[in-house]
Design a protein around this motif. Structure first.
Motif, short mmCIF file in Angstrom:
data_model
loop_
_atom_site.label_atom_id
_atom_site.label_comp_id
_atom_site.label_asym_id
_atom_site.label_seq_id
_atom_site.Cartn_x
_atom_site.Cartn_y
_atom_site.Cartn_z
N UNK A 107 0.73 -1.07 -0.01
CA UNK A 107 0.07 -0.05 0.02
C UNK A 107 0.94 1.00 0.01
N UNK A 108 0.26 2.44 -0.49
CA UNK A 108 0.98 3.68 -0.30
C UNK A 108 0.63 4.55 0.75
N UNK A 109 1.24 5.54 1.17
CA UNK A 109 0.79 6.03 2.43
C UNK A 109 1.94 7.32 2.79
N UNK A 110 1.72 7.89 3.92
CA UNK A 110 2.82 8.78 4.50
C UNK A 110 4.23 8.35 4.78
N UNK A 111 5.05 9.06 4.65
CA UNK A 111 6.49 8.48 4.90
C UNK A 111 7.35 9.53 5.55
N UNK A 112 7.89 8.92 6.60
CA UNK A 112 9.33 9.75 7.25
C UNK A 112 9.88 8.55 8.10
N UNK A 113 11.18 8.84 8.52
CA UNK A 113 12.00 8.34 9.31
C UNK A 113 12.94 9.17 10.31
N UNK A 114 13.42 8.43 11.22
CA UNK A 114 14.51 9.19 12.15
C UNK A 114 15.66 9.21 11.12
N UNK A 115 16.65 10.13 11.47
CA UNK A 115 17.93 10.09 10.44
C UNK A 115 19.17 9.49 11.39
N UNK A 116 19.73 8.90 10.35
CA UNK A 116 21.01 8.33 10.81
C UNK A 116 22.06 9.31 11.29
N UNK A 117 22.90 8.82 12.34
CA UNK A 117 23.89 9.83 12.78
C UNK A 117 25.00 9.86 11.88
N UNK A 118 24.94 11.06 11.23
CA UNK A 118 26.00 11.31 10.13
C UNK A 118 27.50 11.53 10.56
N UNK A 119 27.53 11.38 11.98
CA UNK A 119 29.01 11.64 12.25
C UNK A 119 29.71 10.36 12.52
N UNK A 120 29.01 9.05 12.40
CA UNK A 120 29.58 7.84 12.82
C UNK A 120 30.61 7.33 11.79
N UNK A 121 31.42 6.82 12.36
CA UNK A 121 32.80 6.28 11.60
C UNK A 121 32.22 5.58 10.61
N UNK A 122 32.79 5.46 9.40
CA UNK A 122 32.66 4.54 8.25
C UNK A 122 33.30 3.31 8.36
N UNK A 123 32.63 2.15 7.98
CA UNK A 123 33.30 0.72 7.98
C UNK A 123 34.76 0.59 7.77
N UNK A 124 35.14 1.57 6.38
CA UNK A 124 36.40 1.34 6.21
C UNK A 124 37.51 1.78 6.88
N UNK A 125 36.99 2.86 8.13
CA UNK A 125 37.93 3.31 9.23
C UNK A 125 38.09 2.15 10.20
N UNK A 126 37.34 0.97 10.06
CA UNK A 126 37.18 0.31 11.44
C UNK A 126 37.77 -0.90 11.35
N UNK A 127 37.94 -1.72 12.63
CA UNK A 127 38.45 -3.11 12.47
C UNK A 127 37.34 -3.73 12.72
N UNK A 128 37.43 -5.20 11.95
CA UNK A 128 36.29 -5.96 12.16
C UNK A 128 36.53 -6.83 13.42
N UNK A 129 35.67 -7.97 13.80
CA UNK A 129 35.99 -8.81 14.52
C UNK A 129 37.05 -9.73 14.33
N UNK A 130 37.34 -10.05 13.08
CA UNK A 130 38.31 -10.76 12.63
C UNK A 130 39.57 -10.13 12.74
N UNK A 131 39.47 -9.00 12.35
CA UNK A 131 40.72 -8.03 12.57
C UNK A 131 41.09 -7.91 13.95
#
Length: 287
Positions: A111-135
């Motif tokens: 169905x179609x209807x109204x649309x809104x959402x909470x915004x993502x934290x734009x200051x969050x670090x990007x995955x390329x900057x981070x270590x994974x669990x494996x790392x």
């Protein structure tokens, strides 16, 4: 499990009857069945009884008993209702004569209807900057506590990258927040929405209680605290792709009476809100 194909082999159940399915279990490092596995398998069972093209939009569940890794799990689906717009299914999971889990799921027509959402934290670090669990395991495994090392060394079909690396040897209380990027390993380009939702459900039981344990990190950790999922709810908002990183942004409003409550939002890298999750879990200090 090392890829999405291994994960799908686990989540796609064996059909016994029209409304009865069997599943097996694989460990994620815990002595009991992983809650995310039971959640996703139950959703798979419910979806297999939907024949009108409706899409899963919410589920609510309770974990009643710890699952035994060595026993199959039987899922029985009750077709509660097929209305004009919504279809409801109730799933009960059993091992032998014991009911270990119950879930209700609702499916909605397009169905179609109204649309809104909470915004993502734009200051969050990007995955390329981070270590994974494996790392973390590869770089710091020799210095980690035994319970942390044994958890990180398990092969998983999902890669996780926390935005903050917390030294488990540095005992200090932390804010009741946690942000973790995740990405499924393997080719996911041809998966339909129902399958992607089942994979997302599986992943949603990872990490969420971390935000509830953080404010007590000076005295509490996974080695001295008994934890278990008690209930789990999830709302599915929009279609998404799994071939890029997704962000699970979590917070814990409360912990009391040996229980911790946490909730979170799952976003695409572009900031589109895919789903929301809420869970209360056992957080019992061990004597």
């Amino acid at each position: 499990m090392t890829s999405v194909n291994d994960l799908l082999d686990l989540l796609v159940l064996e059909k016994i009857k029209e409304t009865e399915f069997n599943g097996i279990s694989k460990t994620v490092g815990s002595p009991n069945v992983f809650g995310g596995q039971v959640l996703a398998q139950a959703i798979n069972a419910a979806c297999r009884t939907i024949t009108n093209g409706r899409v899963l939009h919410s589920m609510h569940s309770y974990f009643l008993e710890a699952g035994n890794l060595d026993l199959p799990i039987t899922y029985n689906v009750n077709i509660v209702r097929d209305g004009g717009s919504f279809s409801v299914r109730r799933v009960t999971a059993h091992q032998k004569e014991t009911t270990i889990f119950i879930l209700s799921a609702s499916f909605h027509k397009s169905e179609t209807g109204y649309n809104h959402q909470m915004k993502i934290n734009e200051d969050v670090k990007q995955p390329e900057e981070l270590l994974s669990w494996s790392d973390m395991y590869n770089q710091f495994g020799d210095f980690l506590p035994k319970h942390v090392k044994s958890f990180l060394e398990i092969d998983r079909p999902v890669e996780f990258k926390p935005t903050e690396f917390v030294n488990p040897l540095d005992r200090k209380d932390l804010p009741p927040y946690s942000d973790v990027w995740f990405k499924v390993k393997g080719d996911v380009s041809e998966l339909d929405l129902a399958t992607k939702q089942q994979i997302l459900t599986y992943i949603s039981d990872y990490n969420i209680l971390v935000s509830a344990l953080n404010p007590h990190a000076s005295v509490a950790h996974w080695g001295n605290t008994q934890t278990a999922s008690l209930d789990h709810s999830m709302w599915y908002f929009r279609d998404f792709v799994l071939d890029d990183w997704l962000l699970f942004s979590m917070e814990s409003p409360n912990a009391s009476n040996a229980r911790g409550f946490a909730r979170g939002n799952i976003y695409t890298r572009e900031g589109i809100l895919v789903a929301s999750v809420a869970q209360e879990g056992l957080m019992r200090p061990k004597n």
